[in-house]
Design a protein around this motif. Structure first.
Motif, PDB file in Angstrom:
ATOM      1  N   PHE A 158       0.850  -1.185   0.000  1.00 33.00           N
ATOM      2  CA  PHE A 158       0.000   0.000   0.000  1.00 33.00           C
ATOM      3  C   PHE A 158       0.890   1.241   0.000  1.00 33.00           C
ATOM      4  CE2 PHE A 158      -2.268  -3.441   1.963  1.00 33.00           C
ATOM      5  CZ  PHE A 158      -3.587  -3.299   1.567  1.00 33.00           C
ATOM      6  N   ALA A 159       0.334   2.336  -0.487  1.00 34.92           N
ATOM      7  CA  ALA A 159       1.031   3.623  -0.444  1.00 34.92           C
ATOM      8  C   ALA A 159       0.171   4.629   0.298  1.00 34.92           C
ATOM      9  CB  ALA A 159       1.328   4.128  -1.854  1.00 34.92           C
ATOM     10  N   VAL A 160       0.795   5.395   1.179  1.00 33.80           N
ATOM     11  CA  VAL A 160       0.110   6.460   1.919  1.00 33.80           C
ATOM     12  C   VAL A 160       0.730   7.780   1.482  1.00 33.80           C
ATOM     13  CG1 VAL A 160      -0.443   7.396   4.186  1.00 33.80           C
ATOM     14  CG2 VAL A 160      -0.289   4.920   3.875  1.00 33.80           C
ATOM     15  N   LEU A 161      -0.084   8.648   0.875  1.00 35.37           N
ATOM     16  CA  LEU A 161       0.444   9.853   0.243  1.00 35.37           C
ATOM     17  C   LEU A 161      -0.344  11.091   0.661  1.00 35.37           C
ATOM     18  CD1 LEU A 161       0.612   8.354  -3.362  1.00 35.37           C
ATOM     19  CD2 LEU A 161       2.517   8.489  -1.743  1.00 35.37           C
ATOM     20  N   LEU A 162       0.364  12.114   1.119  1.00 39.03           N
ATOM     21  CA  LEU A 162      -0.266  13.402   1.339  1.00 39.03           C
ATOM     22  C   LEU A 162      -0.611  14.038  -0.005  1.00 39.03           C
ATOM     23  CD1 LEU A 162       1.783  15.287   4.110  1.00 39.03           C
ATOM     24  CD2 LEU A 162      -0.585  14.547   4.262  1.00 39.03           C
ATOM     25  N   SER A 163      -1.636  14.874  -0.004  1.00 39.17           N
ATOM     26  CA  SER A 163      -1.952  15.621  -1.226  1.00 39.17           C
ATOM     27  C   SER A 163      -1.023  16.810  -1.408  1.00 39.17           C
ATOM     28  CB  SER A 163      -3.403  16.111  -1.183  1.00 39.17           C
ATOM     29  OG  SER A 163      -3.600  17.008  -0.098  1.00 39.17           O
ATOM     30  N   PHE A 166       2.823   6.991  -8.014  1.00 36.63           N
ATOM     31  CA  PHE A 166       2.037   5.801  -8.374  1.00 36.63           C
ATOM     32  C   PHE A 166       0.727   6.203  -9.047  1.00 36.63           C
ATOM     33  CE2 PHE A 166       4.262   4.561  -4.332  1.00 36.63           C
ATOM     34  CZ  PHE A 166       5.266   3.810  -4.940  1.00 36.63           C
ATOM     35  N   PRO A 167       0.810   6.939 -10.160  1.00 36.49           N
ATOM     36  CA  PRO A 167      -0.399   7.499 -10.782  1.00 36.49           C
ATOM     37  C   PRO A 167      -1.375   6.442 -11.294  1.00 36.49           C
ATOM     38  CG  PRO A 167       1.501   7.742 -12.242  1.00 36.49           C
ATOM     39  CD  PRO A 167       2.029   7.277 -10.926  1.00 36.49           C
ATOM     40  N   GLN A 168      -0.882   5.246 -11.613  1.00 33.60           N
ATOM     41  CA  GLN A 168      -1.763   4.221 -12.152  1.00 33.60           C
ATOM     42  C   GLN A 168      -2.522   3.464 -11.074  1.00 33.60           C
ATOM     43  OE1 GLN A 168      -2.117   4.274 -15.395  1.00 33.60           O
ATOM     44  NE2 GLN A 168      -0.494   5.828 -15.487  1.00 33.60           N
ATOM     45  N   ALA A 169      -2.075   3.610  -9.830  1.00 37.85           N
ATOM     46  CA  ALA A 169      -2.707   2.855  -8.746  1.00 37.85           C
ATOM     47  C   ALA A 169      -4.043   3.492  -8.353  1.00 37.85           C
ATOM     48  CB  ALA A 169      -1.778   2.791  -7.544  1.00 37.85           C
ATOM     49  N   GLU A 170      -4.926   2.645  -7.841  1.00 34.41           N
ATOM     50  CA  GLU A 170      -6.263   3.098  -7.477  1.00 34.41           C
ATOM     51  C   GLU A 170      -6.275   3.641  -6.045  1.00 34.41           C
ATOM     52  OE1 GLU A 170     -10.740   1.210  -6.736  1.00 34.41           O
ATOM     53  OE2 GLU A 170      -9.050  -0.080  -7.291  1.00 34.41           O
ATOM     54  N   ASN A 171      -6.992   4.748  -5.851  1.00 30.09           N
ATOM     55  CA  ASN A 171      -7.214   5.261  -4.500  1.00 30.09           C
ATOM     56  C   ASN A 171      -8.276   4.390  -3.823  1.00 30.09           C
ATOM     57  OD1 ASN A 171      -5.477   7.372  -5.110  1.00 30.09           O
ATOM     58  ND2 ASN A 171      -7.106   8.843  -5.493  1.00 30.09           N
ATOM     59  N   ILE A 172      -7.883   3.696  -2.778  1.00 34.53           N
ATOM     60  CA  ILE A 172      -8.862   2.847  -2.091  1.00 34.53           C
ATOM     61  C   ILE A 172      -9.413   3.519  -0.837  1.00 34.53           C
ATOM     62  CG2 ILE A 172      -7.845   0.722  -2.993  1.00 34.53           C
ATOM     63  CD1 ILE A 172      -6.551   0.318  -0.238  1.00 34.53           C
ATOM     64  N   TYR A 173      -8.775   4.580  -0.402  1.00 31.26           N
ATOM     65  CA  TYR A 173      -9.283   5.316   0.760  1.00 31.26           C
ATOM     66  C   TYR A 173      -8.770   6.745   0.686  1.00 31.26           C
ATOM     67  CZ  TYR A 173     -10.705   6.351   5.554  1.00 31.26           C
ATOM     68  OH  TYR A 173     -11.319   6.888   6.670  1.00 31.26           O
ATOM     69  N   ILE A 174      -9.638   7.701   1.020  1.00 31.73           N
ATOM     70  CA  ILE A 174      -9.270   9.115   0.980  1.00 31.73           C
ATOM     71  C   ILE A 174      -9.688   9.774   2.291  1.00 31.73           C
ATOM     72  CG2 ILE A 174      -9.599  11.339  -0.171  1.00 31.73           C
ATOM     73  CD1 ILE A 174     -10.284   9.829  -2.727  1.00 31.73           C
ATOM     74  N   VAL A 217      -4.289  10.140   0.718  1.00 36.48           N
ATOM     75  CA  VAL A 217      -4.907   9.029  -0.010  1.00 36.48           C
ATOM     76  C   VAL A 217      -4.128   7.751   0.285  1.00 36.48           C
ATOM     77  CG1 VAL A 217      -5.721  10.546  -1.860  1.00 36.48           C
ATOM     78  CG2 VAL A 217      -3.551   9.350  -2.117  1.00 36.48           C
ATOM     79  N   VAL A 218      -4.859   6.659   0.273  1.00 35.36           N
ATOM     80  CA  VAL A 218      -4.257   5.328   0.405  1.00 35.36           C
ATOM     81  C   VAL A 218      -4.444   4.614  -0.923  1.00 35.36           C
ATOM     82  CG1 VAL A 218      -4.316   3.106   1.602  1.00 35.36           C
ATOM     83  CG2 VAL A 218      -4.760   5.230   2.867  1.00 35.36           C
ATOM     84  N   LYS A 219      -3.335   4.115  -1.493  1.00 34.27           N
ATOM     85  CA  LYS A 219      -3.395   3.402  -2.764  1.00 34.27           C
ATOM     86  C   LYS A 219      -2.988   1.946  -2.560  1.00 34.27           C
ATOM     87  CE  LYS A 219      -2.464   7.410  -5.711  1.00 34.27           C
ATOM     88  NZ  LYS A 219      -1.776   7.909  -6.935  1.00 34.27           N
ATOM     89  N   ARG A 220      -3.677   1.065  -3.239  1.00 35.80           N
ATOM     90  CA  ARG A 220      -3.294  -0.340  -3.227  1.00 35.80           C
ATOM     91  C   ARG A 220      -2.432  -0.611  -4.439  1.00 35.80           C
ATOM     92  NH1 ARG A 220      -5.166  -5.362  -0.961  1.00 35.80           N
ATOM     93  NH2 ARG A 220      -3.593  -6.877  -1.655  1.00 35.80           N
ATOM     94  N   LEU A 221      -1.177  -1.003  -4.219  1.00 35.40           N
ATOM     95  CA  LEU A 221      -0.268  -1.234  -5.334  1.00 35.40           C
ATOM     96  C   LEU A 221      -0.322  -2.685  -5.781  1.00 35.40           C
ATOM     97  CD1 LEU A 221       2.797   0.882  -4.085  1.00 35.40           C
ATOM     98  CD2 LEU A 221       0.794   1.610  -5.395  1.00 35.40           C
ATOM     99  N   TYR A 222      -0.164  -3.623  -4.826  1.00 35.41           N
ATOM    100  CA  TYR A 222      -0.252  -5.048  -5.135  1.00 35.41           C
ATOM    101  C   TYR A 222      -0.833  -5.774  -3.933  1.00 35.41           C
ATOM    102  CZ  TYR A 222       2.653  -4.061  -9.160  1.00 35.41           C
ATOM    103  OH  TYR A 222       3.126  -3.559 -10.341  1.00 35.41           O
TER     104      TYR A 222
END
Length: 336
Positions: free
Chosen positions: A299-304, A313-321, A331-336
Motif C-alpha cells: 500500500f502507499a500512503v500519500l499526502l496531497s 504511483f499514478p496508475q494505482a487506485e485510490n482505495i481510501y481518501i 490518499v491510500v493506494k493499493r499497489l499489489y
C-alpha cells in the motif's frame, strides 16, 4: 524590597525569552508602556525587570551557558533565516522558499480567521483608533496592542524572512487581534442593553465557527473561510494538512484491510504511520527509485501536498481518501 509585581514580570520575561528568541520583544513593549507612564521614575523598576528576565533566561536556557550573548545572537539569526529548502503553495503556485510575494502573510491572515473574528477585530480596531484620537480610556495600552501586531507584521513584509506552513511561526501576532475583537464586542454590548439581544448576537457570531469545527474535526487547523469558498475552495491553492495529521486516519484504515506482513510505502514522514500501524506491517519511506515486489501486498500512503497523491504511483487506485469539505488530505493506494 523588590516589588513582587516587578519580580513576577521579570520571571515571565525570562521564561518567555527562553522559549522564544523573540521573547525580549515582549519585554520591550512592557518597558515602553512603563516608561511612557512614569518616565524617569520607571528606570529602577525597568533595570530590575530586565536583570531578573536575563537571569531567568540564562538559568532556563542551557544553550546559553558558557557564551550567552553569542549563543543568543546565533539562535536569533537561525530563527529569522531558518534553513528550510522546501516549497510553499500559495494561491495555486508552488514558490521556492523565500520567493513568495509580500502579500503572503496579509492574505493568509484574512483567509484563516473566521468571518465573525475578522468582523469584530476590524470593528474593535476602529473603536480603538477613535479612543486614541479622543484620548479616551487608557489609549496608551491600545497603542501598545497596535505595536504588538503592527511591528512584526510590517517587518515580515519588508524583510521577507523564511516563512512556510502558512503563518504558524507568527502566532504571537494573534493575541492582540483577539483583544481588539473583544474591545469591539464590549463597545457593541454597551449599546445593546437587553440580555436576550446580546445572547442572539453571541449566538450568531459563534455558530458558524462551531459548525466549521465540527465539520473539519479533527483537522480544524486547515480551516479557510468563505473568501476562498472554504477548505474545498482552498484545496490545491493553499497549504492543507502540512503536519500529516491525517496519516493516523489513513493508518487506521490500513490496519483493518491490510493482510499480515503487508508493506506500507509512505511519502514524507513514515514515523507518523509507524506509530499507529499494526506491529506486523512493514513501513518504509518513499523514494523515487523504490522497488516494488509484486508478491508482497503493498500500500502507499500519500499526502496531497505538492500533489503527491496525483504524481506518485499514478496508475494505482485510490482505495481510501481522508478528506473534509471536498479537500483531500491523504490518499491510500493499493499497489499489489
Amino acid at each position: 524590597i523588590l516589588n513582587p509585581s516587578v519580580l513576577l514580570a521579570g520571571v515571565f520575561l525570562g521564561v518567555t525569552s527562553s522559549l522564544s528568541t523573540l521573547g525580549p520583544a515582549a519585554g520591550g513593549l512592557v518597558s515602553l508602556y512603563l516608561f511612557a507612564k512614569r518616565k524617569q521614575h520607571a528606570l529602577h523598576a525597568l533595570f530590575a525587570y530586565w536583570f531578573i528576565g536575563a537571569l531567568i533566561t540564562y538559568l532556563t536556557w542551557p544553550g546559553l551557558w558558557g557564551s550567552p550573548l553569542q549563543s543568543y545572537l546565533s539562535s536569533l539569526s537561525t530563527a529569522s533565516d531558518f534553513p528550510w529548502d522546501g516549497k510553499v503553495l500559495f494561491r495555486g503556485i508552488l514558490y521556492n522558499i523565500g520567493t513568495q510575494p509580500r502579500s503572503y502573510l496579509p492574505i493568509l491572515l484574512s483567509l484563516q480567521f473566521t468571518l465573525p473574528a475578522l468582523l469584530t477585530t476590524v470593528f474593535g480596531i476602529a473603536i480603538s483608533v477613535i479612543k486614541i484620537i479622543k484620548r479616551k480610556s487608557d489609549w496608551l495600552k491600545i497603542i501598545i496592542l497596535i505595536l504588538w501586531f503592527l511591528i512584526p507584521f510590517v517587518l515580515v513584509i519588508i524583510i521577507e524572512p523564511i516563512i512556510y506552513d502558512n503563518f504558524r511561526h507568527f502566532l504571537f501576532m494573534v493575541p492582540p487581534l483577539f483583544l481588539f475583537a473583544a474591545m469591539g464586542l464590549q463597545s457593541l454590548f454597551k449599546r445593546i442593553k437587553n440580555p436576550t439581544f446580546r445572547a442572539v448576537v453571541i449566538f450568531l457570531l459563534i455558530i458558524p465557527n462551531i459548525f466549521s469545527l465540527v465539520k473539519l474535526h479533527p483537522y480544524q487547523y486547515v480551516y479557510y473561510n468563505s473568501f476562498v469558498n472554504g477548505v474545498g475552495g482552498a484545496f490545491r491553492s493553499f497549504e492543507m494538512d502540512y503536519w500529516g495529521t491525517s496519516y493516523r486516519e489513513a493508518t487506521s484504515y490500513i490496519n483493518q484491510v491490510a493482510p499480515p506482513n503487508a508493506r506500507i510505502i509512505v511519502f514524507g514522514a513514515p514515523h507518523l504511520v509507524e506509530t499507529y500501524a499494526r506491529k506486523d506491517l512493514i513501513v518504509e519511506r518513499y523514494k523515487k527509485d523504490i522497488g516494488i515486489d509484486q508478491s508482497v501486498p503493498t500500500f502507499a500512503v500519500l499526502l496531497s501536498r505538492y500533489d503527491k497523491d496525483v504524481y506518485v504511483f499514478p496508475q494505482a487506485e485510490n482505495i481510501y481518501i481522508v478528506e473534509r469539505e471536498g479537500a483531500m488530505f491523504t490518499v491510500v493506494k493499493r499497489l499489489y
